[in-house]
Each structure stands twice: as C-alpha cells, then as structure tokens.
Design a protein around this motif. Structure first.
Motif, PDB file in Angstrom:
ATOM      1  N   LEU A  77      -0.170   8.960  -0.273  1.00 54.89           N
ATOM      2  CA  LEU A  77       0.298   8.065  -1.332  1.00 54.89           C
ATOM      3  C   LEU A  77       0.169   8.697  -2.717  1.00 54.89           C
ATOM      4  O   LEU A  77       0.956   8.402  -3.614  1.00 54.89           O
ATOM      5  N   TYR A  78      -0.810   9.582  -2.885  1.00 46.36           N
ATOM      6  CA  TYR A  78      -0.948  10.277  -4.163  1.00 46.36           C
ATOM      7  C   TYR A  78       0.225  11.196  -4.453  1.00 46.36           C
ATOM      8  O   TYR A  78       0.557  11.430  -5.616  1.00 46.36           O
ATOM      9  N   VAL A  79       0.833  11.756  -3.421  1.00 42.51           N
ATOM     10  CA  VAL A  79       1.845  12.796  -3.641  1.00 42.51           C
ATOM     11  C   VAL A  79       3.223  12.466  -3.079  1.00 42.51           C
ATOM     12  O   VAL A  79       4.130  13.300  -3.143  1.00 42.51           O
ATOM     13  N   CYS A  80       3.414  11.281  -2.516  1.00 42.86           N
ATOM     14  CA  CYS A  80       4.700  10.986  -1.889  1.00 42.86           C
ATOM     15  C   CYS A  80       5.803  10.858  -2.931  1.00 42.86           C
ATOM     16  O   CYS A  80       5.578  10.427  -4.050  1.00 42.86           O
ATOM     17  N   GLU A  81       6.987  11.280  -2.511  1.00 44.49           N
ATOM     18  CA  GLU A  81       8.158  11.212  -3.365  1.00 44.49           C
ATOM     19  C   GLU A  81       9.366  11.075  -2.466  1.00 44.49           C
ATOM     20  O   GLU A  81       9.537  11.904  -1.566  1.00 44.49           O
ATOM     21  N   PRO A  82      10.205  10.086  -2.584  1.00 44.36           N
ATOM     22  CA  PRO A  82      10.011   8.983  -3.521  1.00 44.36           C
ATOM     23  C   PRO A  82       8.970   8.022  -2.979  1.00 44.36           C
ATOM     24  O   PRO A  82       8.644   8.037  -1.806  1.00 44.36           O
ATOM     25  N   GLY A  83       8.463   7.217  -3.814  1.00 42.90           N
ATOM     26  CA  GLY A  83       7.448   6.257  -3.412  1.00 42.90           C
ATOM     27  C   GLY A  83       7.754   4.926  -4.038  1.00 42.90           C
ATOM     28  O   GLY A  83       8.665   4.824  -4.829  1.00 42.90           O
TER      29      GLY A  83
ATOM     30  N   ARG B 190      12.545  -6.496   3.400  1.00 38.90           N
ATOM     31  CA  ARG B 190      11.815  -7.121   4.501  1.00 38.90           C
ATOM     32  C   ARG B 190      10.480  -6.442   4.777  1.00 38.90           C
ATOM     33  O   ARG B 190       9.712  -6.900   5.613  1.00 38.90           O
ATOM     34  N   ALA B 191      10.230  -5.344   4.098  1.00 32.06           N
ATOM     35  CA  ALA B 191       8.998  -4.587   4.358  1.00 32.06           C
ATOM     36  C   ALA B 191       8.225  -4.385   3.062  1.00 32.06           C
ATOM     37  O   ALA B 191       8.812  -4.174   1.998  1.00 32.06           O
ATOM     38  N   ASP B 192       6.912  -4.455   3.194  1.00 30.06           N
ATOM     39  CA  ASP B 192       6.053  -4.161   2.055  1.00 30.06           C
ATOM     40  C   ASP B 192       6.109  -2.673   1.750  1.00 30.06           C
ATOM     41  O   ASP B 192       6.235  -1.838   2.643  1.00 30.06           O
ATOM     42  N   ARG B 193       5.975  -2.352   0.494  1.00 33.82           N
ATOM     43  CA  ARG B 193       5.810  -0.967   0.062  1.00 33.82           C
ATOM     44  C   ARG B 193       4.358  -0.815  -0.351  1.00 33.82           C
ATOM     45  O   ARG B 193       3.760  -1.721  -0.918  1.00 33.82           O
ATOM     46  N   ILE B 194       3.792   0.337  -0.025  1.00 32.11           N
ATOM     47  CA  ILE B 194       2.368   0.581  -0.237  1.00 32.11           C
ATOM     48  C   ILE B 194       2.211   1.593  -1.369  1.00 32.11           C
ATOM     49  O   ILE B 194       2.774   2.681  -1.322  1.00 32.11           O
ATOM     50  N   ALA B 195       1.428   1.218  -2.373  1.00 34.34           N
ATOM     51  CA  ALA B 195       1.210   2.103  -3.521  1.00 34.34           C
ATOM     52  C   ALA B 195      -0.285   2.284  -3.762  1.00 34.34           C
ATOM     53  O   ALA B 195      -1.069   1.349  -3.606  1.00 34.34           O
ATOM     54  N   ILE B 196      -0.645   3.482  -4.149  1.00 36.37           N
ATOM     55  CA  ILE B 196      -2.023   3.777  -4.507  1.00 36.37           C
ATOM     56  C   ILE B 196      -2.320   3.103  -5.853  1.00 36.37           C
ATOM     57  O   ILE B 196      -1.429   2.959  -6.676  1.00 36.37           O
ATOM     58  N   VAL B 197      -3.545   2.672  -6.043  1.00 33.97           N
ATOM     59  CA  VAL B 197      -3.950   2.001  -7.274  1.00 33.97           C
ATOM     60  C   VAL B 197      -4.980   2.882  -7.967  1.00 33.97           C
ATOM     61  O   VAL B 197      -5.916   3.371  -7.339  1.00 33.97           O
TER      62      VAL B 197
ATOM     63  N   ARG C 166       2.186   2.848  14.150  1.00 40.25           N
ATOM     64  CA  ARG C 166       2.288   1.786  13.147  1.00 40.25           C
ATOM     65  C   ARG C 166       0.959   1.029  13.044  1.00 40.25           C
ATOM     66  O   ARG C 166       0.509   0.691  11.945  1.00 40.25           O
ATOM     67  N   THR C 167       0.308   0.803  14.179  1.00 37.12           N
ATOM     68  CA  THR C 167      -0.976   0.104  14.190  1.00 37.12           C
ATOM     69  C   THR C 167      -2.029   0.877  13.401  1.00 37.12           C
ATOM     70  O   THR C 167      -2.786   0.286  12.626  1.00 37.12           O
ATOM     71  N   ALA C 168      -2.081   2.181  13.593  1.00 38.06           N
ATOM     72  CA  ALA C 168      -3.044   2.999  12.851  1.00 38.06           C
ATOM     73  C   ALA C 168      -2.772   2.926  11.355  1.00 38.06           C
ATOM     74  O   ALA C 168      -3.713   2.830  10.547  1.00 38.06           O
ATOM     75  N   ILE C 169      -1.512   2.950  10.978  1.00 36.03           N
ATOM     76  CA  ILE C 169      -1.159   2.867   9.560  1.00 36.03           C
ATOM     77  C   ILE C 169      -1.547   1.502   8.995  1.00 36.03           C
ATOM     78  O   ILE C 169      -2.151   1.414   7.924  1.00 36.03           O
ATOM     79  N   VAL C 170      -1.216   0.437   9.716  1.00 38.07           N
ATOM     80  CA  VAL C 170      -1.571  -0.913   9.253  1.00 38.07           C
ATOM     81  C   VAL C 170      -3.085  -1.026   9.073  1.00 38.07           C
ATOM     82  O   VAL C 170      -3.573  -1.534   8.055  1.00 38.07           O
TER      83      VAL C 170
ATOM     84  N   THR D 100       7.112   2.441   2.859  1.00 38.34           N
ATOM     85  CA  THR D 100       6.793   1.298   3.713  1.00 38.34           C
ATOM     86  C   THR D 100       5.815   1.745   4.791  1.00 38.34           C
ATOM     87  O   THR D 100       5.567   2.952   4.967  1.00 38.34           O
ATOM     88  N   ILE D 101       5.304   0.794   5.536  1.00 38.00           N
ATOM     89  CA  ILE D 101       4.420   1.098   6.670  1.00 38.00           C
ATOM     90  C   ILE D 101       5.154   1.999   7.657  1.00 38.00           C
ATOM     91  O   ILE D 101       4.602   3.004   8.122  1.00 38.00           O
ATOM     92  N   ASP D 102       6.393   1.659   7.983  1.00 37.80           N
ATOM     93  CA  ASP D 102       7.160   2.458   8.944  1.00 37.80           C
ATOM     94  C   ASP D 102       7.409   3.870   8.431  1.00 37.80           C
ATOM     95  O   ASP D 102       7.345   4.837   9.193  1.00 37.80           O
ATOM     96  N   GLU D 103       7.691   4.003   7.140  1.00 38.03           N
ATOM     97  CA  GLU D 103       7.897   5.337   6.565  1.00 38.03           C
ATOM     98  C   GLU D 103       6.605   6.156   6.626  1.00 38.03           C
ATOM     99  O   GLU D 103       6.642   7.357   6.939  1.00 38.03           O
ATOM    100  N   LEU D 104       5.484   5.515   6.349  1.00 41.61           N
ATOM    101  CA  LEU D 104       4.200   6.215   6.466  1.00 41.61           C
ATOM    102  C   LEU D 104       3.950   6.656   7.904  1.00 41.61           C
ATOM    103  O   LEU D 104       3.513   7.786   8.149  1.00 41.61           O
TER     104      LEU D 104
END
Length: 153
Positions: A35-41, A81-88, A56-60, A44-48
């Motif tokens: 998440l620190y280096v992904c591009e574009p960002g 329809r899917a959440d996007r995950i961003a580092i905070v 998918r379970t491991a990612i969730v 989604t869970i599926d993209e990760l």
C-alpha cells in the motif's frame, strides 16, 4: 518507474521487518508494504489478492488487522461495489507517552513493594521506571521537533 515486481519485492521486505519487529502475520506486512508503493492506488481487496498472490481471505484478514491498528482505511466511491484500501499516515503514532507513563507508574509501585529490599533486587525496576519516565517526557518533545523540521522542508 518501478515495476510491479519491484513493488512486490518491497512489500516482501516490509513484511519481513514487520513480522520480526511487530510480530504480525507476514501477509499483513506485505499488504502494508504494498500500500505504501502501489500505483495506481488505492487497490481493492481483489486487486491486492491478485498482485500479492494471496487468497482473498488472507487479504481480508490482513486488512482487518491493519484496520484495527488504525493503519489503513477503506473507502468506496459512489457506484463502486468494492472497498478500496489505503494506508493511513498518523504522525503521532508511536509518540503516545501514555503507555510509558503507565509503565513508569507500575514500576514505581513495584519499587514501593521492595522498599526494604536490596539494591540488586530493586535495580531492574529502578531502570524500568527511569527509562519509561524518560520516554514519556521526551516523546512529545521529539514529535514537536519533527513537526518543526517538517514545516521547514
């Protein structure tokens, strides 16, 4: 431009450090690292799951672990329809003096129990109380110093 392989290799290095230092599951560290280096960002869970070649379970589960620590957030744009995950980024993370104050107080309570004991018996608690009191005092000062340094950049 960094390749996806370079980005995943970076995620693997972050996972190794985080697994050792913070004792978290390697996939959780891989997610954070990516998440620190992904591009574009943000992905989604599926993209990760696809990029990191994990279920998918491991990612969730990894995202939930990071969420519980306040390290990531989920967002969803209208119509998606899917959440996007961003580092905070939380600049104060790690600078909270409260746990160190609490540890110093607990060590001091132990010292009170050992008031009439030998110097050797008290030494560990004295050092523990001293270090934690020092950190409780210095961490807020260090955070302020860093903020001033950032403002000058």
């Amino acid at each position: 431009m960094a390749s996806i392989e370079d980005r995943v290799a970076y995620a693997d290095r972050v996972a190794g450090v985080w697994a050792t230092r913070y004792r978290i599951a390697p996939i959780t560290g891989r997610i954070a690292g990516y998440l620190y280096v992904c591009e574009p960002g943000p992905p989604t869970i599926d993209e990760l799951a696809t990029t990191l070649q994990a279920s998918r379970t491991a990612i969730v589960n990894g995202v939930q672990a990071l969420e519980s620590r306040g390290l990531v957030r989920r967002t969803r744009a209208a119509g998606e329809r899917a959440d996007r995950i961003a580092i905070v980024f939380d600049e104060a993370r790690g600078f909270d003096a409260a746990p160190y104050r609490e540890a110093a107080v607990i060590a001091e309570e132990g010292l009170a129990l050992l008031a009439s004991e030998s110097v050797e018996q008290r030494a560990l608690l004295e050092r523990t109380a001293s270090l934690n009191a020092f950190l409780a005092e210095r961490l807020p000062v260090l955070l302020d110093e860093w903020r001033r340094a950032e403002a000058r950049r």
